[in-house]
Design an enzyme around this catalytic site. Structure first.
Site, PDB file in Angstrom:
ATOM      1  N   VAL A   1       0.836  -1.207   0.000  1.00 42.16           N
ATOM      2  CA  VAL A   1       0.000   0.000   0.000  1.00 42.16           C
ATOM      3  C   VAL A   1       0.867   1.250   0.000  1.00 42.16           C
ATOM      4  O   VAL A   1       0.599   2.216  -0.701  1.00 42.16           O
ATOM      5  CB  VAL A   1      -0.945  -0.005   1.216  1.00 42.16           C
ATOM      6  CG1 VAL A   1      -1.632   1.340   1.360  1.00 42.16           C
ATOM      7  CG2 VAL A   1      -1.957  -1.118   1.087  1.00 42.16           C
ATOM      8  N   ALA A   2       1.947   1.195   0.783  1.00 44.32           N
ATOM      9  CA  ALA A   2       2.800   2.377   0.880  1.00 44.32           C
ATOM     10  C   ALA A   2       3.529   2.624  -0.426  1.00 44.32           C
ATOM     11  O   ALA A   2       3.748   3.755  -0.819  1.00 44.32           O
ATOM     12  CB  ALA A   2       3.802   2.198   2.014  1.00 44.32           C
TER      13      ALA A   2
ATOM     14  N   VAL B   1       2.803   1.457  -3.653  1.00 47.38           N
ATOM     15  CA  VAL B   1       2.065   1.626  -4.901  1.00 47.38           C
ATOM     16  C   VAL B   1       1.513   3.045  -4.973  1.00 47.38           C
ATOM     17  O   VAL B   1       0.874   3.500  -4.041  1.00 47.38           O
ATOM     18  CB  VAL B   1       0.910   0.604  -4.965  1.00 47.38           C
ATOM     19  CG1 VAL B   1      -0.032   0.950  -6.090  1.00 47.38           C
ATOM     20  CG2 VAL B   1       1.455  -0.786  -5.139  1.00 47.38           C
TER      21      VAL B   1
ATOM     22  N   GLU C   1      -1.138   4.960  -5.617  1.00 47.02           N
ATOM     23  CA  GLU C   1      -2.545   4.725  -5.918  1.00 47.02           C
ATOM     24  C   GLU C   1      -3.150   5.815  -6.795  1.00 47.02           C
ATOM     25  O   GLU C   1      -4.033   5.575  -7.590  1.00 47.02           O
ATOM     26  CB  GLU C   1      -3.358   4.630  -4.612  1.00 47.02           C
ATOM     27  CG  GLU C   1      -3.141   3.374  -3.817  1.00 47.02           C
ATOM     28  CD  GLU C   1      -1.981   3.512  -2.844  1.00 47.02           C
ATOM     29  OE1 GLU C   1      -1.320   4.571  -2.850  1.00 47.02           O
ATOM     30  OE2 GLU C   1      -1.728   2.552  -2.100  1.00 47.02           O
TER      31      GLU C   1
ATOM     32  N   ASP D   1      -3.054  13.041 -46.331  1.00 44.90           N
ATOM     33  CA  ASP D   1      -3.827  13.133 -47.546  1.00 44.90           C
ATOM     34  C   ASP D   1      -3.544  14.479 -48.186  1.00 44.90           C
ATOM     35  O   ASP D   1      -3.115  15.391 -47.515  1.00 44.90           O
ATOM     36  CB  ASP D   1      -5.301  13.148 -47.155  1.00 44.90           C
ATOM     37  CG  ASP D   1      -5.998  11.953 -47.680  1.00 44.90           C
ATOM     38  OD1 ASP D   1      -5.335  11.120 -48.310  1.00 44.90           O
ATOM     39  OD2 ASP D   1      -7.215  11.852 -47.454  1.00 44.90           O
TER      40      ASP D   1
ATOM     41  N   ASP E   1      -9.920  10.636 -45.025  1.00 41.99           N
ATOM     42  CA  ASP E   1     -11.329  10.971 -44.888  1.00 41.99           C
ATOM     43  C   ASP E   1     -12.215   9.890 -45.482  1.00 41.99           C
ATOM     44  O   ASP E   1     -13.310   9.667 -45.029  1.00 41.99           O
ATOM     45  CB  ASP E   1     -11.623  12.324 -45.532  1.00 41.99           C
ATOM     46  CG  ASP E   1     -10.988  12.452 -46.901  1.00 41.99           C
ATOM     47  OD1 ASP E   1     -10.611  11.406 -47.467  1.00 41.99           O
ATOM     48  OD2 ASP E   1     -10.873  13.575 -47.406  1.00 41.99           O
TER      49      ASP E   1
ATOM     50  N   ASP F   1      -9.690   4.831 -46.600  1.00 40.87           N
ATOM     51  CA  ASP F   1      -8.573   5.128 -45.722  1.00 40.87           C
ATOM     52  C   ASP F   1      -8.652   4.387 -44.397  1.00 40.87           C
ATOM     53  O   ASP F   1      -7.695   4.366 -43.650  1.00 40.87           O
ATOM     54  CB  ASP F   1      -8.519   6.633 -45.416  1.00 40.87           C
ATOM     55  CG  ASP F   1      -8.174   7.438 -46.639  1.00 40.87           C
ATOM     56  OD1 ASP F   1      -7.427   6.894 -47.479  1.00 40.87           O
ATOM     57  OD2 ASP F   1      -8.640   8.574 -46.758  1.00 40.87           O
TER      58      ASP F   1
ATOM     59  N   GLU G   1       6.735   7.280   2.315  1.00 41.55           N
ATOM     60  CA  GLU G   1       5.625   6.452   2.792  1.00 41.55           C
ATOM     61  C   GLU G   1       6.092   5.048   3.129  1.00 41.55           C
ATOM     62  O   GLU G   1       5.506   4.367   3.965  1.00 41.55           O
ATOM     63  CB  GLU G   1       4.532   6.373   1.717  1.00 41.55           C
ATOM     64  CG  GLU G   1       3.744   7.659   1.589  1.00 41.55           C
ATOM     65  CD  GLU G   1       2.895   7.701   0.341  1.00 41.55           C
ATOM     66  OE1 GLU G   1       2.259   8.724   0.097  1.00 41.55           O
ATOM     67  OE2 GLU G   1       2.870   6.711  -0.402  1.00 41.55           O
TER      68      GLU G   1
ATOM     69  N   GLU H   1      -2.014   9.980  -1.008  1.00 40.96           N
ATOM     70  CA  GLU H   1      -2.019   9.545  -2.401  1.00 40.96           C
ATOM     71  C   GLU H   1      -3.236  10.073  -3.152  1.00 40.96           C
ATOM     72  O   GLU H   1      -3.134  10.484  -4.300  1.00 40.96           O
ATOM     73  CB  GLU H   1      -2.023   8.014  -2.465  1.00 40.96           C
ATOM     74  CG  GLU H   1      -0.727   7.367  -2.038  1.00 40.96           C
ATOM     75  CD  GLU H   1       0.336   7.437  -3.116  1.00 40.96           C
ATOM     76  OE1 GLU H   1       0.009   7.890  -4.223  1.00 40.96           O
ATOM     77  OE2 GLU H   1       1.479   7.062  -2.844  1.00 40.96           O
TER      78      GLU H   1
END
Lengths: 986, 305
Positions: free
Chosen positions: A295-296, A298, A300, A342, A677, A681, A746, A771
């Protein structure tokens, strides 16, 4: 399309056709049969490509790499909660709480991502909901108006100028019917449709009109031979959906980054799990440590930040006429290194315009700008008076009524492209055409046809008649005996003929369509009203040659600058067109795709007077390749050509060849943007890294296949897009660097908590607040940061080398700034503990007794005794103090991250208002969390005292010592070397 | 791009770890590694120096004798001896093994209260036999050396002193517990205002006393508790004010907290009885969150056989 079309209806005689479709070419189908067939074949419309089901899309948002880690963390929390609850332990509700928080985080960010995706899909949906198309159909002899999607095979339909062809139709009868097949074949010339079979191939023959092409003029009746997905267009569209979707560069970047983060999180988690087990923690506790570390570590809030940054840019782009379907395409545009554009409509204005005139033995340049702001030519000569009169009178086109207040260039005209151009030219240069035509009433006329290759009309001019004629220059010259020079009629001798040939070749060589004009005064009554037009050519001899007028579809005014901008930005612009090579080359030169002084091998051959085969390709920077040459090439040759010639134009190419070109560029490692267009294409649009469809001229199929839509069809908008894309890559880098930094402060509390057994300095809930709450705003506000230097002067980033997150950036964030923040946090933590009676040395190893729920008289350094709850609030105080230190460091950090190349003062401290607001907001939220009553028990925040924070010197030092952005160096080696030197220097 | 990514996969790993051409380990030459390590050594050295420096400076600002802030530790907690897990005292009167831990815990705790431990007159001061007012002992510093400490006679605890009955009543099924207020530097508990107290507490009132009273936690247990005897200074069931304020472990290393012994002489056997003890005072508060602030509850489970 890759397989041969199996249509042979164009070769069948009408009775056979009637029999084949059991219908009648006079009365049409019987209603009941039609209904039956509708049931059998389904409605006559293109089935939209099958989208991913909504729940799968949502599920995908919940199952990314980081999200999976979070799920694991939540599961560990729940298990821990279950086990602790089973043991009848008190106070374990924390784990349940955390699990719920984690799941909420995943779900909320998932919903957010889904909403973003949903919103961008909606933009596209709005394109689809056009007014249902109507078709005129004859059934049981009655003419009916029905919705085009109710048409069935065998229906007898009528089309007229301005209609969209409602299905694939075999023409039975036609009057001057012309269709625009450009969306299918890329051919911009209108094509005649008539009942005769003129070609074996169904695509080339004149008696088939294709679904969704435009009928420009005339009328026709035809039999529906294919509907819906079985039409030619339908087959191309299904080909497009067969091309698999490439991942966008930013998606790859983020995946790459998430992999690293997830790997590191698991690595750290596992390491400390083992450490914890070795130290002697119980298994469950070690698992909880593992979860806490995940948790610390990642980030988030990162994915939400990235999404918000991208959607902000998407919004900004939308204001500049680029609608982005896929958010990630924003950044792809920034890393684009090749644009396959084009010609018609994108680089050019998509309207024929008079570009040059030749009279008085001189080439005059007309004004081709969109808003008529250019220079005009000398109009004093009497030759011009004659020429302008011919141009005005010998013209069947006319303005639609009720457009007096519309600028001439924007008025709608009935007539073909060249006549329209001449009409508008006359209106602008000589004045109201209708008035002039009123003064010279038309007596007789012979319209243009392909055998004569000219058109002539006779007008009454007072007591005389004026015969005016225009047409293919060589045919016009045949009928002339004199030439007008400065108002004098001179005999047309060899010298003038040579001058004429020279001018004709010159203008033709510029890719322009040249018409010759001549006139002759006749005595009154020479041609009577109602004379057979076929008799007129006999009168038209011995004419006086007035001049040549050359027309072209001119480049848009903004395009040359945009192409130049691309060039300085290291982006290669390749023109891919279905048009004629000479025209293509002329336009390419006009807009700078072939730069001044660049030569094609043909040019080199002409200059050196050697055969084409002997020309060294390296001498020619530019090259024009036609579709026919392309078809004969061995695989791999095209890559060689693309490598050898930096300036490339492809002319007369087919849709598949466009695909081949895109793939070749990609094999050379380029990130390719393709504009288009037409329906034809769409495979190339899909294959490209970023497909750009035209909003005005684009077909639905192209828009479906594209990642981005240009609302104004303007090439220059793409360049704006590139600029924004590069800016967002820069800014995302800043945002991510900012976001990453705080993961270290963290993480370290847990590492110290486990190894040194101090009371926990920072809780999981608090981490989630950092976070997802306080730090989101500053990191998003970095997306509003202005470009630091002219980002359009840099080369496009190399997707292999210039990663979003590279080693120096991570090292700088983690090991330097992150380390500083950790030290700051721990300083504050120990201060907060010491001031309440827990001196630093006592804290070490205190954890088991500190966390013992039955210990109600734990002694601090002064001999005071603390109950468990008192210690817990003290721990929350530590969380808060640590939180505040991270916040303060992050405020400093956001200022550090504001710039990558310039100094903070150069960039301006307050110029990014959003960032200032975000910092104020961040501080306010921090204060709210600390001082709002009830917070201690809800979110574990305690009110803390205002005190001069001891980490101030640390933050100041962070600035002083800051190595000048080692992660920015293009050359990583330089960055590494710079860091130590910087330290020694300060 | 995804395409072609596989190409530069495996083969480059070995090269990345040791590139013999450029003599690079993990993408850096030895010199480069040395420089970068040197940088981080110096960098972290500086950081650690500043960290330690800041902590030292902070410790200078914190007094040795008195904590800077006490907002988390006050108001004080109320705790009992013997210290038991899950605040449950359960034993069989006839089985000495079953209550041995409690008795040992009590004996160990009361060792400091024995008369022979309080003989040094430099440290101890006789504060009388009856509750009196606070004893202020000057500023919180060692300018005058250590502070004196009031004696607390173990005899005051009578039946629960362990002098006559070394099992503190446990062998008769009449368990004793000792109640004490957590030590907090400088804390002066204020005697309660008369009308706020239960009648039983008022029976023996002194203006210099923080009364302690134990009662059933739940109404329905009221009749299961039986008689409760209190022993303390001068026969009062409470903490006398002359023991306050506390001056901290540096100035009063041998400080004796005033105690109240509570003996349950007629507890119902074979039933869990929950007892809650409270200390009463104007600045002694109770909290729903902290069940040990100013009160505690304890469970008795005495088995008859």
């Amino acid at each position: 399309m890759k397989k041969e079309m199996d249509v042979d209806d164009h070769k069948l005689e009408l009775p056979d056709l009637e029999a084949k479709y059991s219908t009648s070419i006079t009365k049409g189908l019987v209603g009941a049969v039609a209904a039956e067939r509708l049931l059998r074949d389904g409605p006559n419309e293109l089935r939209p490509p099958r989208g991913t089901p909504e729940c799968v899309k949502f599920g995908r948002q919940l199952a990314g790499g980081l999200q999976c880690l979070m799920w694991v963390a939540a599961a560990i929390c729940l298990i821990a909660y279950g086990v602790q609850e089973g043991q009848g332990d008190r106070g374990s509700a924390d784990n349940l709480y955390l699990a719920i928080a984690l799941i909420a985080v995943v779900v909320v960010t998932g919903c957010f991502g889904y909403y973003q995706e949903f919103k961008s899909t909606n933009i596209i949906a709005s394109f689809k909901n056009l007014v249902p198309q109507q078709a005129t159909v004859i059934r049981e002899g009655d003419k009916l108006q029905i919705n085009a999607n109710e048409l069935v095979v065998g229906d007898l339909v009528e089309i007229k100028g301005g209609d969209r062809v409602p299905a694939d139709i075999r023409i039975i009868s036609a009057q001057g019917c012309k269709v625009d097949n450009s969306s299918l074949t890329g051919e911009s010339e209108p094509q005649t449709r008539s009942p005769e079979c003129t070609h074996d191939s169904p695509l080339e023959t004149r008696n088939i009109a294709f679904f969704s092409t435009m009928c420009l003029e005339g009328t026709a009746t035809g039999l529906v031979i294919n509907t819906g997905d079985r039409t030619i267009i339908g087959r191309i569209a299904s080909l497009a959906s067969g091309v698999e979707n490439e991942k966008t560069p930013i998606a790859i970047e983020i995946e790459h980054f998430v992999d690293i983060i997830a790997g590191l999180a698991i690595f750290f988690g596992a390491t400390f799990f083992v450490v914890a087990m070795v130290i002697g923690y119980p298994f469950l506790r070690a698992m909880v440590f593992f979860m806490a570390i995940v948790v610390a570590y990642v980030p988030e809030g990162l994915l939400a930040t990235v999404t918000v940054c991208l959607s902000l840019t998407a919004k900004r782009l939308a204001r500049k006429n680029c609608v982005v379907k896929n958010l990630e395409a924003v950044e792809t545009l920034g890393s684009t290194s090749t644009i396959c554009s084009d010609k018609t409509g994108t680089l050019t204005q998509n309207r024929m315009t008079v570009a040059h005139l030749w009279f008085d033995n001189q080439i005059h340049t007309a004004d081709t700008t969109e808003d008529q702001s250019g220079q005009s030519f000398d109009q004093s000569s009497e030759t011009w008076t004659l020429l302008s009169r011919v141009v005005t009178l010998c013209n069947r086109a006319q303005f639609k009524s009720g457009q007096e207040n519309v600028p001439v260039a924007k008025r709608e005209v009935i007539g073909d492209a060249s006549e329209t151009a001449l009409l508008k030219f006359a209106e602008v240069t000589v004045g109201t055409v209708s008035e002039a035509r009123g003064r010279f009433p038309k007596v007789a006329e012979l319209p243009f046809n392909s055998t004569n290759k000219f058109q002539l009309s006779v007008h009454t001019a007072g007591d005389r008649q004026l015969l005016v004629l225009k047409g293919a220059p060589e045919r016009v010259l045949e009928r002339c005996s004199t030439v007008m020079i400065k108002g004098q009629e001179l005999p047309l001798d060899a010298q003038w003929r040579e001058a004429f040939e020279g001018a004709y070749a010159d203008l033709g060589g510029r890719g322009e369509r040249v018409l010759g004009f001549c006139a002759r005064w006749l005595p009154a009554g020479t041609v009577a009203a109602g004379t057979d037009p076929e008799a007129l050519p006999e009168v038209a001899v011995g004419l006086c040659f007035a001049g040549l007028v050359a027309m072209i579809d001119p480049p848009r005014a903004t395009v040359p600058r945009a192409v130049l901008k691309c060039r300085t930005a290291g982006i290669r612009v390749i023109m891919v067109t279905g048009d004629h090579p000479i025209t293509a080359k002329a336009i390419a030169k006009g807009v700078g795709i072939i730069s001044e002084g660049s030569e094609t091998p043909e040019d080199v051959a002409a200059r050196l007077r050697v055969p084409l085969e002997q020309v060294d390709p390296r001498q020619a920077r530019a090259r024009v390749v036609t579709g026919a040459e392309l078809a004969g090439m061995e695989p791999g040759v095209l890559e060689g050509i693309l490598r050898a010639h930096p300036e490339m134009v492809f002319a007369r190419t087919s849709p598949q060849q466009k695909l081949v070109i895109v793939e070749s560029c990609q094999r050379l490692g380029a990130i390719v943007a393709v504009t288009g267009d037409g329906v034809n294409d769409s495979p190339a649009l899909k294959r490209a890294d970023i497909g750009v469809a035209m909003g005005i001229a684009g077909s639905d199929a192209a828009k479906n296949a594209a990642d981005m839509i240009l609302l104004d069809d303007n090439f220059a908008s793409i360049v704006t897009g590139v600029e924004q894309g590069r800016l967002i890559f820069d800014n995302l880098k800043k945002s991510i660097a900012y976001t990453l930094t705080k993961n270290i402060p963290e993480l370290t509390p847990y590492l110290i908590y486990i190894t040194a057994s101090v009371p926990l300095p920072l809780g999981c809930i608090t981490i989630l607040f950092i976070e997802l709450c306080t730090d989101i705003f500053p990191s998003v506000s970095l997306a509003y940061e202005r470009a630091e230097s002219d980002i359009m002067h840099l080369k496009p980033r190399n997707p292999r080398r210039d990663r979003l997150v590279n080693e120096p950036l991570a090292a700088y964030s983690y090991f330097q700034i992150g380390a500083i923040q950790s030290f700051a946090g721990f300083t504050d933590y120990f201060v907060a503990m010491a001031q309440e009676g827990w001196w630093p040395l006592l804290c070490l190893g205190l954890r088991p007794r500190w966390e013992d729920t039955h210990e109600q008289e734990l002694q601090d350094s002064y001999g005071q005794q603390w109950t468990f709850e008192q210690r817990r609030y003290q721990q929350y105080t530590c969380y808060t103090v640590f939180f505040i230190s991270i916040e303060m460091c992050q405020i400093a950090d956001v200022l550090i991250r504001k710039t990558r190349r310039l100094s903070l003062l150069q960039q301006g401290l307050f110029r990014n208002h959003i960032l200032v607001i975000a910092i104020v907001f961040q501080v306010s939220i921090g204060c709210f969390l600390c001082y709002c009553p009830g917070m201690p028990n809800i979110f574990n925040f305690m009110p803390i005292r205002w005190a001069p924070p001891p980490q101030v010197p640390v933050v100041v030092r962070a600035h002083a010592l800051r190595p000048p952005h080692p992660h920015l160096r293009r050359d990583p080696q330089a960055g590494r070397a710079a860091a130590p030197r910087e330290l020694v220097g300060s | 791009m995804a395409r072609g990514k596989a190409k530069d996969g495996d083969g480059n790993w070995k090269k990345f770890i040791w590139n013999s051409e450029k003599k690079e380990l993990l993408g850096r030459t030895g010199g480069s590694w040395f420089k970068i390590l040197l940088f981080y050594v110096i960098f972290y050295g500086c950081l650690a120096g500043i960290f330690i420096g800041t902590i030292q400076v902070m410790l200078l600002t914190v007094s040795e004798f008195e904590p800077k802030y006490q907002d988390r530790v006050a108001p004080p907690g109320l705790t009992q001896v013997p210290q038991v897990q899950k605040t449950e005292i359960s034993f069989t009167a006839s089985d000495s093994k079953s209550y041995e831990p409690y008795v040992k815990n009590l004996e160990k705790f009361l060792k400091d209260y024995s008369a022979d431990q309080q003989t040094e007159n430099i440290v101890f001061q006789d504060c009388g036999e009856m509750p009196t007012d606070y004893k202020d002992r000057g500023p919180y510093s060692d300018a005058q050396g250590q502070k004196k400490v009031c004696k607390f006679k173990r005899e005051w605890l009578e039946n629960c002193s362990g002098i006559q009955d070394p099992t503190f009543g446990y062998k008769d099924g009449k368990p004793c517990i000792l109640v004490k207020l957590n030590r907090i530097i400088g804390f002066k508990p204020k005697a309660p205002v008369n009308d706020s107290l239960p009648a039983e507490v008022m029976a023996k009132y002194s203006p210099y006393l923080i009364p302690v009273h134990c009662a059933a936690k739940r109404e329905e247990d009221a009749d299961k508790i039986g008689t409760v005897e209190y022993y303390g200074m001068g026969g009062y069931s409470g903490f006398a004010l002359q023991y306050y304020p506390y001056y901290g472990k540096l100035l009063q290393p041998r400080y004796l907290q005033p105690l109240v012994a509570v003996q349950f002489t007629n507890l119902t056997y074979d039933v869990e009885v929950r007892v809650e003890c409270r200390a009463y005072g104007q600045n002694i508060q109770y909290s729903d969150k902290d069940r040990f602030q100013g009160r505690f509850d304890i469970k008795f489970d005495i088995r008859s056989s």
